[in-house]
Design a protein around this motif. Structure first.
Motif, PDB file in Angstrom:
ATOM      1  N   LYS A  99      -5.211   5.987  -0.780  1.00 44.81           N
ATOM      2  CA  LYS A  99      -4.278   4.867  -0.708  1.00 44.81           C
ATOM      3  C   LYS A  99      -4.414   4.000  -1.957  1.00 44.81           C
ATOM      4  O   LYS A  99      -5.502   3.871  -2.532  1.00 44.81           O
ATOM      5  N   TYR A 100      -3.282   3.410  -2.362  1.00 49.37           N
ATOM      6  CA  TYR A 100      -3.240   2.605  -3.578  1.00 49.37           C
ATOM      7  C   TYR A 100      -2.392   1.363  -3.341  1.00 49.37           C
ATOM      8  O   TYR A 100      -1.512   1.360  -2.476  1.00 49.37           O
ATOM      9  N   GLU A 147       0.843  -1.192   0.000  1.00 45.77           N
ATOM     10  CA  GLU A 147       0.000   0.000   0.000  1.00 45.77           C
ATOM     11  C   GLU A 147       0.879   1.243   0.000  1.00 45.77           C
ATOM     12  O   GLU A 147       1.820   1.344   0.775  1.00 45.77           O
ATOM     13  N   GLY A 155      -6.726   1.405  -2.919  1.00 45.61           N
ATOM     14  CA  GLY A 155      -6.398   0.904  -1.592  1.00 45.61           C
ATOM     15  C   GLY A 155      -7.634   0.728  -0.740  1.00 45.61           C
ATOM     16  O   GLY A 155      -8.773   0.901  -1.197  1.00 45.61           O
ATOM     17  N   ALA A 156      -7.417   0.408   0.537  1.00 47.20           N
ATOM     18  CA  ALA A 156      -8.525   0.148   1.447  1.00 47.20           C
ATOM     19  C   ALA A 156      -9.239   1.417   1.885  1.00 47.20           C
ATOM     20  O   ALA A 156     -10.340   1.351   2.424  1.00 47.20           O
ATOM     21  N   GLU A 157      -8.611   2.578   1.674  1.00 47.27           N
ATOM     22  CA  GLU A 157      -9.223   3.847   2.064  1.00 47.27           C
ATOM     23  C   GLU A 157      -8.845   4.912   1.049  1.00 47.27           C
ATOM     24  O   GLU A 157      -7.891   4.750   0.280  1.00 47.27           O
ATOM     25  N   PRO A 158      -9.575   6.010   1.020  1.00 48.73           N
ATOM     26  CA  PRO A 158      -9.277   7.076   0.048  1.00 48.73           C
ATOM     27  C   PRO A 158      -7.845   7.585   0.183  1.00 48.73           C
ATOM     28  O   PRO A 158      -7.319   7.725   1.294  1.00 48.73           O
TER      29      PRO A 158
END
Length: 286
Positions: free
Chosen positions: A214-215, A184, A209-212
């Motif tokens: 994040k990739y 991440e 990713g799991a949250e804004p």
């Protein structure tokens, strides 16, 4: 990749390199050494706080497993650059038995047998290069900064400059490192890759990713793009599926373990013929 064990030291190897009979190579694991605690057991870094004598013994064991002299091992001095250095006979042993007189070097190339190139890892990407026509090799460390700076292309250009290498002749291998699911990154890193690779490759190398903000970054695919765009033929390119972060029982991972850990190493040396039996590593792996 395959796991090959010699003299009690397991090494991960690429059949595509072994089968040429031109090199000795491997990627170390945590197993087969003498280091203790968070460095257990095959730590190959002198700079992480481990007992230097234990590290030297680990190098002796790794050299014996590879079938090379410890004094031939020549180390990078990695600072996440795209700098590549030609290693000559007089550089043998620098970083292990002699001080290095260079730094800020993340890639090494040579066309001289009797030199073992060594680079360090704990999630970043090892890149192996063999030019079977010019009998030259390269070994490079490519973390996210190195990948965004196209370290693979820089290594191939250095081989072309020094040895006349044609990238179309090169066998290239992308070794064990952190996988996309484990890696991440924030917006700054994602944007650096989009600037370098362009929006056309976004879906290939970046996933949400799991949250804004994040990739999930795919360094394996990014390096594959770098190498093929630099002229490596797709049928000459070999990519691992072994993640350092997913396998902490036998590989060191910075993302999983933090600073209190050892380092893995990639090794690559041109084979020096030693008689009628041929390349010991090739024979052992068959």
């Amino acid at each position: 990749m395959e796991m090959a064990e010699s003299r009690g030291v397991p090494l991960l190897t690429f059949p595509a390199l072994s089968e040429t009979g031109l090199v000795r190579h491997g990627f170390s694991t945590r197993m087969g050494g003498v280091s203790r605690g968070p460095y257990a057991s095959m730590n190959l870094s002198f700079t992480r706080g481990d007992d230097p004598e234990a590290v030297r013994e680990n190098y002796r064991r790794a050299a014996a497993a590879l079938g090379v002299e410890m004094e031939s091992m020549t180390l990078a001095w990695q600072t996440h650059t795209a700098n590549v250095r030609r290693i000559r006979r007089e550089d043998r042993g620098k970083g292990v038995v002699r001080e290095r007189d260079y730094r800020d070097v993340d890639g090494l190339v040579t066309d001289e047998p009797g030199i073992t190139l060594v680079t360090f890892y704990a999630d970043c990407v090892p890149l192996y290069f063999l030019d079977p026509v010019r009998r030259a090799i390269g070994l490079s460390h490519s973390g996210w900064r190195g990948t965004a700076a196209r370290m693979g292309r820089a290594t191939l250009r250095k081989m072309e400059e020094e040895f006349g290498t044609d990238p179309g002749d090169v066998i290239a291998c992308i070794g064990p490192s952190i996988c996309q699911d484990c890696y991440e990154v924030g917006a700054e890193v994602a944007e650096a890759f989009l600037r370098e690779f362009g929006p056309g490759h976004r879906e290939e190398i970046l996933a949400p990713g799991a949250e804004p903000g994040k990739y999930q970054l795919d360094l394996w695919k990014a390096n594959e793009i770098v190498l093929t765009e630099a002229g490596v033929r797709p049928d000459h390119l070999h990519v691992t599926d072994i993640c350092t972060c997913c396998n902490p029982s036998y590989l060191f991972s910075h993302r999983k373990m933090g600073e209190r850990r050892g380092n893995l190493c990639a090794f690559l040396a041109l084979w020096e013929p030693a008689g009628e039996e041929g390349n010991p590593q090739r024979s052992a792996e068959k």
